[in-house]
Design a protein around this motif. Structure first.
Motif, PDB file in Angstrom:
ATOM      1  N   ALA A  93       0.827  -1.225   0.000  1.00  0.00           N
ATOM      2  CA  ALA A  93       0.000   0.000   0.000  1.00  0.00           C
ATOM      3  C   ALA A  93       0.854   1.264   0.000  1.00  0.00           C
ATOM      4  CB  ALA A  93      -0.960  -0.015   1.187  1.00  0.00           C
ATOM      5  N   SER A  94       2.040   1.210   0.636  1.00  0.00           N
ATOM      6  CA  SER A  94       2.866   2.421   0.698  1.00  0.00           C
ATOM      7  C   SER A  94       3.994   2.406  -0.336  1.00  0.00           C
ATOM      8  CB  SER A  94       3.460   2.575   2.110  1.00  0.00           C
ATOM      9  OG  SER A  94       4.303   1.478   2.411  1.00  0.00           O
ATOM     10  N   THR A  95       4.063   1.329  -1.154  1.00  0.00           N
ATOM     11  CA  THR A  95       5.171   1.237  -2.120  1.00  0.00           C
ATOM     12  C   THR A  95       4.638   0.955  -3.534  1.00  0.00           C
ATOM     13  OG1 THR A  95       5.516  -1.107  -1.582  1.00  0.00           O
ATOM     14  CG2 THR A  95       6.838   0.496  -0.355  1.00  0.00           C
ATOM     15  N   THR A  96       4.549  -0.335  -3.897  1.00  0.00           N
ATOM     16  CA  THR A  96       4.155  -0.687  -5.273  1.00  0.00           C
ATOM     17  C   THR A  96       2.771  -0.150  -5.647  1.00  0.00           C
ATOM     18  OG1 THR A  96       3.360  -2.802  -4.408  1.00  0.00           O
ATOM     19  CG2 THR A  96       5.544  -2.788  -5.424  1.00  0.00           C
ATOM     20  N   HIS A  97       1.855  -0.112  -4.683  1.00  0.00           N
ATOM     21  CA  HIS A  97       0.475   0.290  -4.969  1.00  0.00           C
ATOM     22  C   HIS A  97       0.150   1.695  -4.450  1.00  0.00           C
ATOM     23  CE1 HIS A  97       0.329  -3.968  -5.800  1.00  0.00           C
ATOM     24  NE2 HIS A  97      -0.895  -3.877  -6.258  1.00  0.00           N
ATOM     25  N   ALA A  98       1.183   2.487  -4.122  1.00  0.00           N
ATOM     26  CA  ALA A  98       0.949   3.803  -3.515  1.00  0.00           C
ATOM     27  C   ALA A  98       0.235   4.763  -4.459  1.00  0.00           C
ATOM     28  CB  ALA A  98       2.278   4.397  -3.048  1.00  0.00           C
ATOM     29  N   LEU A  99       0.396   4.566  -5.776  1.00  0.00           N
ATOM     30  CA  LEU A  99      -0.222   5.500  -6.729  1.00  0.00           C
ATOM     31  C   LEU A  99      -1.722   5.259  -6.899  1.00  0.00           C
ATOM     32  CD1 LEU A  99       2.501   5.522  -9.563  1.00  0.00           C
ATOM     33  CD2 LEU A  99       2.106   7.237  -7.779  1.00  0.00           C
ATOM     34  N   ARG A 100      -2.204   4.106  -6.444  1.00  0.00           N
ATOM     35  CA  ARG A 100      -3.624   3.795  -6.633  1.00  0.00           C
ATOM     36  C   ARG A 100      -4.453   4.444  -5.542  1.00  0.00           C
ATOM     37  NH1 ARG A 100      -3.780  -1.466  -9.038  1.00  0.00           N
ATOM     38  NH2 ARG A 100      -6.028  -1.574  -8.825  1.00  0.00           N
ATOM     39  N   PRO A 101      -5.652   5.003  -5.880  1.00  0.00           N
ATOM     40  CA  PRO A 101      -6.543   5.506  -4.834  1.00  0.00           C
ATOM     41  C   PRO A 101      -6.891   4.379  -3.853  1.00  0.00           C
ATOM     42  CG  PRO A 101      -7.402   6.013  -7.039  1.00  0.00           C
ATOM     43  CD  PRO A 101      -6.207   5.127  -7.223  1.00  0.00           C
ATOM     44  N   GLN A 102      -7.121   4.755  -2.597  1.00  0.00           N
ATOM     45  CA  GLN A 102      -7.300   3.743  -1.563  1.00  0.00           C
ATOM     46  C   GLN A 102      -8.425   2.752  -1.899  1.00  0.00           C
ATOM     47  OE1 GLN A 102      -8.036   5.209   2.399  1.00  0.00           O
ATOM     48  NE2 GLN A 102      -8.404   3.145   3.173  1.00  0.00           N
ATOM     49  N   ALA A 103      -9.537   3.272  -2.449  1.00  0.00           N
ATOM     50  CA  ALA A 103     -10.680   2.389  -2.739  1.00  0.00           C
ATOM     51  C   ALA A 103     -10.280   1.323  -3.769  1.00  0.00           C
ATOM     52  CB  ALA A 103     -11.858   3.205  -3.254  1.00  0.00           C
ATOM     53  N   GLU A 104      -9.506   1.741  -4.772  1.00  0.00           N
ATOM     54  CA  GLU A 104      -9.050   0.790  -5.796  1.00  0.00           C
ATOM     55  C   GLU A 104      -8.111  -0.246  -5.205  1.00  0.00           C
ATOM     56  OE1 GLU A 104      -7.118   1.999  -9.417  1.00  0.00           O
ATOM     57  OE2 GLU A 104      -8.690   3.470  -9.821  1.00  0.00           O
ATOM     58  N   ARG A 105      -7.228   0.253  -4.314  1.00  0.00           N
ATOM     59  CA  ARG A 105      -6.290  -0.658  -3.648  1.00  0.00           C
ATOM     60  C   ARG A 105      -7.039  -1.718  -2.863  1.00  0.00           C
ATOM     61  NH1 ARG A 105      -2.661   3.567  -1.979  1.00  0.00           N
ATOM     62  NH2 ARG A 105      -3.734   3.679   0.007  1.00  0.00           N
ATOM     63  N   GLU A 106      -8.034  -1.252  -2.084  1.00  0.00           N
ATOM     64  CA  GLU A 106      -8.793  -2.193  -1.257  1.00  0.00           C
ATOM     65  C   GLU A 106      -9.497  -3.207  -2.150  1.00  0.00           C
ATOM     66  OE1 GLU A 106      -9.186  -2.118   2.206  1.00  0.00           O
ATOM     67  OE2 GLU A 106      -8.072  -0.267   2.651  1.00  0.00           O
TER      68      GLU A 106
END
Ligand SMILES: *Cc1c(COP(=O)(O)O)cnc(C)c1O
Length: 444
Positions: A361-374
């Motif tokens: 969440a704080s590295t590879t996926h940091a650019l994604r909005p939180q909702a998309e990440r979840e």
């Protein structure tokens, strides 16, 4: 001799006797180019009339030795080896797509590939749609347009372990006259050969399990005999020839011959490592799911993972090294564990003999909005592991020591805000040995 088994092929496939001195290992030909013997030879080589070498971006004996071995292990007709996995994905797809074309890709993908499609391909005028339900033939079919030129997916998705139903997706692709390209980085040909299930092109980040020791980058495009049936837009050339001579040679992501040597050395122990990776990862996954601090474990060899049925079908030798798990305590808990481990290395890489840990969440996926990440299964408390081939007891002891530093409240029982626990009856039990266990399988 009968048809050799995998462990024999990984050492011998594609071997040619070294023409210079009879060196047993393919020599490292660290040279930019190759001298022509005479005027006519130079002319013939540029005309493609003989298959000698001219310049390492076009071909090199150390690179060719690796290409022969990989083509054989993946049951392809030909392999094109390039400088990284990103280059392999780019070359494989840019040989199929041009401005105005459209790609359909599985929704769960390595972030580097996803960003390549949404940012770089968009700038080339190539549209991409992501399938939100990749297990459904209808979900793939729905997204096909007249301009669609290929389907793309990962055999085991990095990092949340969705296993692609390769045969099903290949069938849908072929019904629409399209090729299926599969990124087989996490499975490797030891665990799964997508071409045997209908894939037309296989790509690899050889930086991961093929090289295996975290020392270099590399990539590969393996082309099945079926690719020419479905690849369009390659003019009068076949797909492999177009990908090699028009796309790879001109865009220029050439692999160093030194790295070809390192990857070739790695492949010679691939089966041993993949069995140990899979066995260790299963032990770690089972340990994690019994911990009260952990709310979910994404590993396809666990019976309650959504991809368990696919894993049983496609991964009888084991589900590989990479898994994700989510801590009830969110980012603070993730930070404590990452900073508490000492055997696991905190870094962004997978497929090393060493165990690795990362907070997506704080590295590879940091650019994604939180909702998309979840939605992609990456929570604030999610950690990715690439479980190495160390002694599993030492890995558990390392995780145990890090978990000891978590506050008592950071467990799913004590945390009212925690996401729902694993959907299995408590107390969690160790799954019965099934075909997805990779502990005691024969070498073949
Ligand atoms: C790492 C990775 C890539 C990119 O490979 P590089 O060698 O890092 O360029 C592509 N696909 C998957 C699944 C990966 O894990």
């Amino acid at each position: 001799m009968s048809t050799p088994r995998f462990a024999t092929e990984q050492i011998h496939a594609g071997d040619l006797v070294d023409a210079g001195h009879g060196a047993r290992i393919p020599p490292v030909h660290l040279t930019a180019g190759f001298r022509f013997q005479d005027f006519e030879e130079a002319r013939a080589r540029f005309a493609g009339e003989d298959d000698g070498y001219s310049y390492t971006r076009i071909g090199n004996p150390s690179i060719a030795a690796l290409e022969r071995r990989l083509a054989h292990l993946e049951r392809g007709d030909e392999a094109i080896v390039v400088g990284s996995g990103q280059a392999a994905v780019s070359v494989a797809l840019l040989a199929l797509l041009q401005a105005g074309d459209h790609l359909v890709a599985a929704g769960h993908l390595y972030e580097g590939s996803r960003n390549l499609f949404t940012e770089n391909f968009a700038r080339f005028g190539i549209d991409v749609d992501f399938v939100d339900e990749p297990t459904s033939a209808e979900a793939w079919t729905r997204l096909v347009r007249p301009t669609t030129r290929a389907f793309f997916g990962e055999s085991i998705a990095n990092p949340t372990n969705q296993v692609l139903d390769v045969a099903l997706v290949a069938e849908v692709a072929h019904a629409h006259g399209l090729p299926l390209v599969v990124d087989n980085t996490l499975a490797t040909p030891y665990l799964l050969r997508p071409i045997e299930h209908g894939a037309d092109v296989v790509v690899h980040s050889a930086s991961k399990f093929l090289a295996g020791h975290g020392a270099c980058l590399g990539g590969a495009v393996v082309v099945a005999g079926t690719a020419d049936r479905y690849a369009t837009g390659t003019g009068d050339r076949g797909y492999a020839d177009f990908a090699r001579h028009v796309i790879a040679a001109r865009l220029g992501p050439t692999l160093s011959p030194m790295n070809a040597f390192l990857i070739q050395q790695g492949i010679e122990t691939l089966s041993l490592r993949m069995r140990q990776h899979s066995a260790n990862a299963l032990v770690v996954a089972q340990w994690l799911e019994r911990r009260p601090e952990v709310v979910s474990v994404d590993y396809a060899a666990l019976p309650w993972h959504s991809s368990y049925p696919s894993a049983r079908r496609y991964l009888p030798r084991g589900a590989g090294a990479v898994l994700a798990f989510t801590l009830a305590g969110g980012e603070p808990a993730a930070r404590t564990v990452v900073e508490g481990v000492t055997v696991f290395s905190h870094m962004t890489h997978i497929g090393d003999v060493r165990s690795l840990i990362l907070h997506p969440a704080s590295t590879t996926h940091a650019l994604r909005p939180q909702a998309e990440r979840e939605a992609a299964g990456i929570g604030a408390g999610t950690l990715r592991l690439s479980v190495g081939v160390e002694d599993a007891d030492d890995l558990l002891a390392d995780l145990e020591a890090a978990f000891q530093r978590l506050p008592a409240a950071a467990s799913r029982a004590a945390s009212p805000a925690a996401p729902p626990a694993l959907s299995v009856p408590a107390p969690l039990t160790v799954p019965a040995p099934g075909p997805a266990r990779a502990v005691a399988v024969p070498v073949a």
